[in-house]
Design a protein around this motif. Sequence first.
Motif, PDB file in Angstrom:
ATOM      1  N   GLN A   1      -3.084  -2.262  -2.420  1.00 46.02           N
ATOM      2  CA  GLN A   1      -4.271  -2.305  -1.575  1.00 46.02           C
ATOM      3  C   GLN A   1      -4.795  -0.898  -1.325  1.00 46.02           C
ATOM      4  OE1 GLN A   1      -5.455  -5.553  -0.525  1.00 46.02           O
ATOM      5  NE2 GLN A   1      -3.964  -5.911  -2.178  1.00 46.02           N
TER       6      GLN A   1
ATOM      7  N   THR B   1       0.846  -1.183   0.000  1.00 43.65           N
ATOM      8  CA  THR B   1       0.000   0.000   0.000  1.00 43.65           C
ATOM      9  C   THR B   1       0.886   1.239   0.000  1.00 43.65           C
ATOM     10  OG1 THR B   1      -2.029   0.941   0.933  1.00 43.65           O
ATOM     11  CG2 THR B   1      -0.286   0.334   2.496  1.00 43.65           C
TER      12      THR B   1
ATOM     13  N   ALA C   1      -5.968  -0.051   3.380  1.00 44.55           N
ATOM     14  CA  ALA C   1      -5.037  -0.724   4.295  1.00 44.55           C
ATOM     15  C   ALA C   1      -4.251   0.334   5.041  1.00 44.55           C
ATOM     16  CB  ALA C   1      -4.086  -1.641   3.538  1.00 44.55           C
TER      17      ALA C   1
ATOM     18  N   ASP D   1      -6.572  -3.405   8.516  1.00 44.58           N
ATOM     19  CA  ASP D   1      -7.697  -3.190   7.607  1.00 44.58           C
ATOM     20  C   ASP D   1      -8.553  -1.987   7.994  1.00 44.58           C
ATOM     21  OD1 ASP D   1      -7.031  -5.459   6.064  1.00 44.58           O
ATOM     22  OD2 ASP D   1      -8.008  -6.753   7.533  1.00 44.58           O
TER      23      ASP D   1
ATOM     24  N   VAL E   1       0.371  -2.917   5.113  1.00 44.90           N
ATOM     25  CA  VAL E   1       0.316  -4.257   4.534  1.00 44.90           C
ATOM     26  C   VAL E   1       1.598  -4.980   4.909  1.00 44.90           C
ATOM     27  CG1 VAL E   1       0.346  -5.596   2.401  1.00 44.90           C
ATOM     28  CG2 VAL E   1      -1.193  -3.632   2.621  1.00 44.90           C
TER      29      VAL E   1
END
Length: 202
Positions: free
Chosen positions: A138, A119, A141, A191, A144
């Motif tokens: 991503q 990310t 995020a 997340d 990551v």
Amino acid sequence: MRTIAAVLFPDFEMLDLYGPLEMFSFFRDDFEIRTVALDKGPIKSSGGPETVAQDKIGDGTLYDILLVPGGRGTRNVIDNQVFLNWLKAQADSAEIVTSVCTGSLLLAKAGVLQGRRATTNKLGFDWVVDQTTGIDWQRSARWVEDRNVLTSSGVSAGMDMALVVIDRCLGAEAAENAAQWAEYIRNPDPDNDPFEAPEPKP
């Protein structure tokens, strides 16, 4: 004792670098922080203040942990092959490789992120993605973690990522202590990204 290469280049983002370093600095018996740049001496940050590079890229030193900040200064080294080759060599030998913000683009350009999830800064997300291939970026995020490579979102996210590295190296209690000592409200969920990048419009 693990050595940390805190990578410098002109106009690096201040919090990208010093946010994570503050967390590591609580454990001076466990981490030795070394600042590294293309040349030794003062390197101007994006905010103006200079940080002195202790080590010179290419002097043969190897580090256990690599910390690559981002910021507008990434444009100053994104096409510097000496810099990118050094990043790749260090990443190949390091125990842990980390980036904050658009520092992940530098890792990508060096070939470190091929075939990995990663990310980056969400405000610059599409700019980063458009310059790379073979990376699973991503959009949502905080950070990551893909094997030994951790990439974090923009600026302050680097502190959450640093706490993950401390947890990995020294244990969960050490990471919790660092957050407490810094009076920092940790986001422990990768997340949970309140700044996720929207999907591009068709």
